[in-house]
Design an enzyme around this catalytic site. Structure first.
Site, PDB file in Angstrom:
ATOM      1  N   LEU A  16       0.834  -1.208   0.000  1.00 46.55           N
ATOM      2  CA  LEU A  16       0.000   0.000   0.000  1.00 46.55           C
ATOM      3  C   LEU A  16       0.868   1.258   0.000  1.00 46.55           C
ATOM      4  CD1 LEU A  16      -2.821   1.155   0.133  1.00 46.55           C
ATOM      5  CD2 LEU A  16      -2.892   0.641   2.579  1.00 46.55           C
ATOM      6  N   LEU A  50       9.860   0.414  14.132  1.00 42.64           N
ATOM      7  CA  LEU A  50       8.926   1.153  14.997  1.00 42.64           C
ATOM      8  C   LEU A  50       9.310   1.043  16.471  1.00 42.64           C
ATOM      9  CD1 LEU A  50       5.529   0.117  13.329  1.00 42.64           C
ATOM     10  CD2 LEU A  50       6.482   2.440  13.377  1.00 42.64           C
ATOM     11  N   SER A  73       1.035  -7.000   8.655  1.00 42.15           N
ATOM     12  CA  SER A  73      -0.225  -6.807   7.926  1.00 42.15           C
ATOM     13  C   SER A  73      -1.010  -8.111   7.764  1.00 42.15           C
ATOM     14  CB  SER A  73       0.062  -6.199   6.550  1.00 42.15           C
ATOM     15  OG  SER A  73       0.910  -7.056   5.813  1.00 42.15           O
ATOM     16  N   SER A 109      -8.171  -1.979   9.900  1.00 45.76           N
ATOM     17  CA  SER A 109      -8.474  -3.037   8.932  1.00 45.76           C
ATOM     18  C   SER A 109      -9.872  -3.590   9.157  1.00 45.76           C
ATOM     19  CB  SER A 109      -7.456  -4.168   9.097  1.00 45.76           C
ATOM     20  OG  SER A 109      -7.830  -5.302   8.341  1.00 45.76           O
ATOM     21  N   ASN A 110     -10.422  -4.130   8.085  1.00 43.04           N
ATOM     22  CA  ASN A 110     -11.695  -4.871   8.208  1.00 43.04           C
ATOM     23  C   ASN A 110     -11.561  -6.002   9.226  1.00 43.04           C
ATOM     24  OD1 ASN A 110     -11.465  -7.676   6.592  1.00 43.04           O
ATOM     25  ND2 ASN A 110     -10.242  -6.163   5.501  1.00 43.04           N
ATOM     26  N   TYR A 138      -3.851 -10.141  14.747  1.00 38.89           N
ATOM     27  CA  TYR A 138      -3.665  -8.990  13.853  1.00 38.89           C
ATOM     28  C   TYR A 138      -4.861  -8.036  13.937  1.00 38.89           C
ATOM     29  CZ  TYR A 138      -3.993  -6.519   9.380  1.00 38.89           C
ATOM     30  OH  TYR A 138      -4.166  -5.553   8.425  1.00 38.89           O
ATOM     31  N   SER A 167      -9.699  -4.136   1.049  1.00 43.90           N
ATOM     32  CA  SER A 167      -8.576  -4.739   0.321  1.00 43.90           C
ATOM     33  C   SER A 167      -8.105  -3.729  -0.709  1.00 43.90           C
ATOM     34  CB  SER A 167      -9.024  -6.000  -0.431  1.00 43.90           C
ATOM     35  OG  SER A 167      -9.543  -6.949   0.453  1.00 43.90           O
ATOM     36  N   ARG A 176     -14.774 -12.282  -2.799  1.00 46.65           N
ATOM     37  CA  ARG A 176     -14.963 -11.458  -1.593  1.00 46.65           C
ATOM     38  C   ARG A 176     -14.489 -10.022  -1.831  1.00 46.65           C
ATOM     39  NH1 ARG A 176     -10.976 -10.200   2.092  1.00 46.65           N
ATOM     40  NH2 ARG A 176     -11.748  -9.288   4.036  1.00 46.65           N
TER      41      ARG A 176
HETATM   42  P1  NAI Z   1       2.712  -4.641   3.784  1.00 48.70           P
HETATM   43  O1  NAI Z   1       3.003  -5.809   4.670  1.00 48.70           O
HETATM   44  O2  NAI Z   1       2.973  -4.771   2.340  1.00 48.70           O
HETATM   45  O3  NAI Z   1       3.497  -3.373   4.318  1.00 48.70           O
HETATM   46  C1  NAI Z   1       3.751  -3.131   5.686  1.00 48.70           C
HETATM   47  C2  NAI Z   1       5.077  -2.414   5.767  1.00 48.70           C
HETATM   48  O4  NAI Z   1       5.345  -2.168   7.154  1.00 48.70           O
HETATM   49  C3  NAI Z   1       6.249  -3.248   5.228  1.00 48.70           C
HETATM   50  O5  NAI Z   1       6.967  -2.523   4.254  1.00 48.70           O
HETATM   51  C4  NAI Z   1       7.091  -3.545   6.446  1.00 48.70           C
HETATM   52  O6  NAI Z   1       8.483  -3.566   6.167  1.00 48.70           O
HETATM   53  C5  NAI Z   1       6.723  -2.401   7.368  1.00 48.70           C
HETATM   54  N1  NAI Z   1       6.909  -2.788   8.774  1.00 48.70           N
HETATM   55  C6  NAI Z   1       6.421  -3.883   9.401  1.00 48.70           C
HETATM   56  N2  NAI Z   1       6.813  -3.912  10.667  1.00 48.70           N
HETATM   57  C7  NAI Z   1       7.572  -2.809  10.859  1.00 48.70           C
HETATM   58  C8  NAI Z   1       8.285  -2.312  11.969  1.00 48.70           C
HETATM   59  N3  NAI Z   1       8.288  -2.944  13.155  1.00 48.70           N
HETATM   60  N4  NAI Z   1       8.962  -1.156  11.811  1.00 48.70           N
HETATM   61  C9  NAI Z   1       8.987  -0.501  10.617  1.00 48.70           C
HETATM   62  N5  NAI Z   1       8.340  -0.947   9.531  1.00 48.70           N
HETATM   63  C10 NAI Z   1       7.638  -2.090   9.648  1.00 48.70           C
HETATM   64  O7  NAI Z   1       1.190  -4.273   4.059  1.00 48.70           O
HETATM   65  P2  NAI Z   1       0.237  -3.359   3.178  1.00 48.70           P
HETATM   66  O8  NAI Z   1      -0.681  -4.234   2.443  1.00 48.70           O
HETATM   67  O9  NAI Z   1       1.031  -2.364   2.456  1.00 48.70           O
HETATM   68  O10 NAI Z   1      -0.620  -2.647   4.320  1.00 48.70           O
HETATM   69  C11 NAI Z   1      -0.201  -1.422   4.885  1.00 48.70           C
HETATM   70  C12 NAI Z   1      -1.012  -1.179   6.154  1.00 48.70           C
HETATM   71  O11 NAI Z   1      -2.391  -1.148   5.854  1.00 48.70           O
HETATM   72  C13 NAI Z   1      -0.809  -2.260   7.214  1.00 48.70           C
HETATM   73  O12 NAI Z   1      -0.846  -1.654   8.487  1.00 48.70           O
HETATM   74  C14 NAI Z   1      -2.028  -3.141   7.031  1.00 48.70           C
HETATM   75  O13 NAI Z   1      -2.371  -3.779   8.246  1.00 48.70           O
HETATM   76  C15 NAI Z   1      -3.079  -2.124   6.615  1.00 48.70           C
HETATM   77  N6  NAI Z   1      -4.116  -2.721   5.791  1.00 48.70           N
HETATM   78  C16 NAI Z   1      -3.851  -3.040   4.476  1.00 48.70           C
HETATM   79  C17 NAI Z   1      -4.828  -3.567   3.686  1.00 48.70           C
HETATM   80  C18 NAI Z   1      -4.601  -3.833   2.231  1.00 48.70           C
HETATM   81  O14 NAI Z   1      -5.555  -4.184   1.555  1.00 48.70           O
HETATM   82  N7  NAI Z   1      -3.395  -3.652   1.711  1.00 48.70           N
HETATM   83  C19 NAI Z   1      -6.167  -3.875   4.229  1.00 48.70           C
HETATM   84  C20 NAI Z   1      -6.330  -3.492   5.612  1.00 48.70           C
HETATM   85  C21 NAI Z   1      -5.346  -2.930   6.338  1.00 48.70           C
HETATM   86  C1  15L Z   2      -5.740  -6.843   5.559  1.00 47.15           C
HETATM   87  O1  15L Z   2      -5.889  -6.297   6.631  1.00 47.15           O
HETATM   88  C2  15L Z   2      -4.413  -7.259   5.061  1.00 47.15           C
HETATM   89  O2  15L Z   2      -3.378  -6.440   5.545  1.00 47.15           O
HETATM   90  C3  15L Z   2      -4.344  -7.329   3.553  1.00 47.15           C
HETATM   91  O3  15L Z   2      -3.164  -8.011   3.180  1.00 47.15           O
HETATM   92  C4  15L Z   2      -5.567  -8.038   2.967  1.00 47.15           C
HETATM   93  O4  15L Z   2      -5.515  -9.361   3.273  1.00 47.15           O
HETATM   94  C5  15L Z   2      -6.847  -7.399   3.465  1.00 47.15           C
HETATM   95  O5  15L Z   2      -6.850  -7.211   4.869  1.00 47.15           O
HETATM   96  C6  15L Z   2      -8.111  -8.199   3.120  1.00 47.15           C
HETATM   97  O6  15L Z   2      -8.935  -8.445   3.990  1.00 47.15           O
HETATM   98  O7  15L Z   2      -8.266  -8.538   1.933  1.00 47.15           O
END
Ligand code: NAI
Ligand code: 15L
Length: 269
Positions: A16, A50, A73, A109-110, A138, A167, A176
């Site tokens: 993201l 973090l 994530s 998140s959802n 999570y 998503s 979904r």
């Molecule tokens: P991702 O896993 O691709 O990216 C997460 C990033 O956080 C990674 O680049 C990772 O290196 C970094 N990270 C993890 N732990 C860390 C730490 N301790 N310190 C510093 N950096 C750290 O996940 P994505 O898909 O990009 O999601 C981004 C955010 O949005 C997450 O918080 C996820 O839970 C939330 N989210 C994403 C959804 C999606 O559809 N992509 C859906 C719902 C929530």
């Molecule tokens: C999330 O919260 C996850 O970070 C993402 O990887 C997807 O799985 C998304 O939800 C989802 O529900 O599709």
């Protein structure tokens, strides 16, 4: 034209984060990047965990707002979730408070409400004040993040918009996702609205496009100025031909959180 606002983007190396790095500058934001992994072609990005409070203080110093995407994530052991998502998010809020940052947009998140039954055709949309029903550690950490945001608003006046993202990927890849997909362009529109709306206090919103098969109510997101332009429906015929319609007797299809409720994907690190 007003000067771009400086925004710290945590999790900038992730899926993201990479999408938003490409899209948010066109909305007028100058991004400062933060992630535990280096980002190719971005020598100024801050590479830190973090858990590193000093690095966080420096990272947030002077920014107008923060988009907090960093963290685990997917599902993981409670210990890992505790360090990255719970303590890590606390560390970020403490740094923001100490440096006078006024607004955080939190990637909830959802899965904070993942065990909410999936609405069937004709049922009302899931309201934003639906009770929390995390589907994983999570999801529980996202529920915690929303409460943390409420505390920092009530106690310190630090504003947050918590976005229960569905998503957000370039395209929906499952049936979904036709209901919870947020196109990257709508994601950027939503983050822009969450950064620029006035007097948000702590507001929780659903994060998706205006999908034909939507499961949840976007009214609160729209009240911040979010005007989604996309609909997953153009991907429906192909996905349904490949996978079939959702089956009410399949436990993977019974809840908003989908297979996170039965067999969640595990964080690889
Ligand atoms: P991702 O896993 O691709 O990216 C997460 C990033 O956080 C990674 O680049 C990772 O290196 C970094 N990270 C993890 N732990 C860390 C730490 N301790 N310190 C510093 N950096 C750290 O996940 P994505 O898909 O990009 O999601 C981004 C955010 O949005 C997450 O918080 C996820 O839970 C939330 N989210 C994403 C959804 C999606 O559809 N992509 C859906 C719902 C929530
Ligand atoms: C999330 O919260 C996850 O970070 C993402 O990887 C997807 O799985 C998304 O939800 C989802 O529900 O599709």
């Amino acid at each position: 034209m007003p000067a771009p606002r400086t925004v710290l983007l945590t999790g900038a190396a992730g899926g993201l984060g990479t999408l938003m790095r490409g899209l948010l500058p066109a909305h007028g934001y100058a991004l400062r990047l933060f992630d535990m992994f280096p980002i190719e072609g971005e020598p100024d990005a801050i590479t830190a965990d973090l858990g590193d409070k000093e690095a966080l203080r420096e990272a947030v110093r002077g920014v107008d707002a923060i988009i907090h995407l960093a963290g685990i994530s997917l599902e993981a052991s409670f210990d890992k979730i505790l360090r990255a998502n719970i303590e890590g998010t606390c560390n970020l809020y403490e740094a923001a408070l100490a440096e006078g940052v006024r607004r955080i947009v939190f990637a909830s998140s959802n899965h904070a409400v993942g065990f909410t039954p999936r609405p069937l055709p004709g049922d009302p949309l899931i309201p934003i004040d639906t009770p929390r029903r995390p589907d994983t550690f999570y999801g529980l950490s996202k529920s915690f993040g929303e409460d943390l945001a409420q505390l920092y608003w009530d106690r310190h006046g630090l504003e947050t918009v918590s976005v229960r993202i569905g998503s957000c990927f370039p395209e929906p890849t499952s049936v979904r996702m036709l209901s919870v997909w947020m196109s990257p362009a709508d994601g950027a529109r939503l983050f822009d609205a969450a950064l620029s709306a006035e007097n948000v206090g702590h507001t929780v919103i659903h994060g998706s496009s205006d999908n034909t098969r939507l499961w949840w109510d976007l009214t609160t997101a729209r009240s911040l100025g979010y005007a989604p332009q996309d609909d997953s429906e153009e991907h429906a015929a192909k996905l349904i031909a490949e996978h079939g319609e959702l089956d009410p007797d399949n436990p993977d299809h019974a809840h908003l959180g989908g297979h996170f409720c039965t067999n969640p994907p595990i964080w690889p690190y």
